[in-house]
Design a protein around this motif. Structure first.
Motif, mmCIF file in Angstrom:
data_model
loop_
_atom_site.group_PDB
_atom_site.id
_atom_site.type_symbol
_atom_site.label_atom_id
_atom_site.label_comp_id
_atom_site.label_asym_id
_atom_site.label_seq_id
_atom_site.Cartn_x
_atom_site.Cartn_y
_atom_site.Cartn_z
ATOM 1 N N ALA A 80 0.879 -1.192 0.067
ATOM 2 C CA ALA A 80 -0.091 -0.058 -0.083
ATOM 3 C C ALA A 80 0.837 1.148 -0.309
ATOM 4 O O ALA A 80 1.973 1.085 0.256
ATOM 5 N N ASP A 81 0.069 2.420 -0.270
ATOM 6 C CA ASP A 81 0.872 3.603 -0.492
ATOM 7 C C ASP A 81 2.015 3.897 0.679
ATOM 8 O O ASP A 81 3.045 4.463 0.298
ATOM 9 N N GLU A 82 1.482 3.717 1.849
ATOM 10 C CA GLU A 82 2.334 4.049 3.077
ATOM 11 C C GLU A 82 3.145 2.982 3.827
ATOM 12 O O GLU A 82 3.790 3.088 4.796
ATOM 13 N N LEU B 298 7.680 -0.714 -4.676
ATOM 14 C CA LEU B 298 8.124 -2.062 -5.454
ATOM 15 C C LEU B 298 7.177 -1.973 -6.841
ATOM 16 O O LEU B 298 7.758 -2.278 -7.894
ATOM 17 N N PRO B 299 5.958 -1.442 -6.774
ATOM 18 C CA PRO B 299 5.380 -1.328 -7.995
ATOM 19 C C PRO B 299 5.905 -0.596 -8.912
ATOM 20 O O PRO B 299 5.852 -0.748 -10.533
ATOM 21 N N ASP B 300 6.516 0.483 -8.659
ATOM 22 C CA ASP B 300 7.319 1.508 -9.435
ATOM 23 C C ASP B 300 8.474 0.800 -10.213
ATOM 24 O O ASP B 300 8.908 1.062 -11.147
#
Length: 251
Positions: A204-206, A212-214
């Motif tokens: 999740a974002d925080e 990792l997705p980036d």
């Protein structure tokens, strides 16, 4: 109070027996108390300025341990093994300190235990694994308290992804299609590693591994600059692991 204790079968004889059985706990002298709290303040200050991942370092655990046995007992104590047999006491403790057993970095076998606990995390070479292990051992032994296996495994996974990203970038630059494909497959499959899913399954974002997705996107797009940007946000690229990406020169 006396009447209630008496009704429950508790007597002064029981209380006296408990007092007699209790071990003596040395009291802090004023200078010892000041020194301890100076250590707490100094350690806490270091944590604020360090990487976000260090929210999991158990400074409080170290302070409580010293307070429980007293200054004299702590100074004389010997840590035999990194294994403590203790884990989080509830969900909040797991969230704050990470899942898994709490290990004591002061123990002489800490390096061996860390290697065993992270042996399933793939690295592109023995040299990169050894670098990551050596750095973590040195970093943890500078800390003030225990650290969870879940946190250690997550951080080692980050080091591994840094090393694999460098391998991928080298292969991309040298037009080594096979090497590029191999490294890309490892990176794109990392979100299924238990070292990550046990602690940060949602990315999740925080979360710790929100980057990792980036990194995955950059690898799919053949974009080394994007990979460098993703990795630079998490602090996993310790010195020597990603020279091709220009990372890890300093913290």
């Amino acid at each position: 109070m006396t009447a209630r204790n008496s009704d429950q079968g508790w007597s002064e004889r029981h209380a006296s027996a408990v007092r007699d059985a209790a071990p003596d706990v040395p009291r802090f002298a004023d200078d010892q108390r000041r020194a301890l709290w100076q250590q707490v303040v100094t350690t806490a200050g270091r944590r604020v300025g360090r990487r976000r991942r260090r929210r999991w370092r158990s400074v409080v655990a170290g302070v409580v341990a010293v307070g429980a046995v007293g200054a004299a007992g702590a100074a004389a104590g010997t840590v035999i093994s990194a294994h403590t047999g203790r884990g989080p006491v509830d969900a909040e403790d797991a969230e704050l300190g990470g899942p898994g057993e709490r290990l004591d970095p002061r123990a002489p076998d800490f390096a061996l235990v860390l290697a065993e606990e992270t042996a399933d995390i793939p690295f592109p070479s023995a040299a990169t694994r050894d670098s990551a292990l050596s750095w973590e051992v040195e970093d943890q032994t500078r800390g003030a308290g225990q650290v969870s296996t879940g946190a250690l495994r997550l951080w080692m996974a980050g080091h591994a992804l840094c090393a694999w990203s460098n391998t991928w970038a080298v292969a991309l630059h040298s037009r080594d299609d096979a090497g590029e494909a191999t490294a890309a497959d490892v990176i794109l499959g990392a979100r299924r590693w238990s070292s990550i899913t046990d602690t940060d399954p949602d990315l999740a974002d925080e979360s710790e591994f929100a980057w990792l997705p980036d990194l995955e996107r950059a690898v799919r797009d053949g974009d080394p600059a994007g990979a460098r940007e993703a990795l630079a946000r998490n602090g996993s690229c310790l010195p020597g692991l990603a020279p091709e990406l220009g990372l890890g020169k300093r913290w």
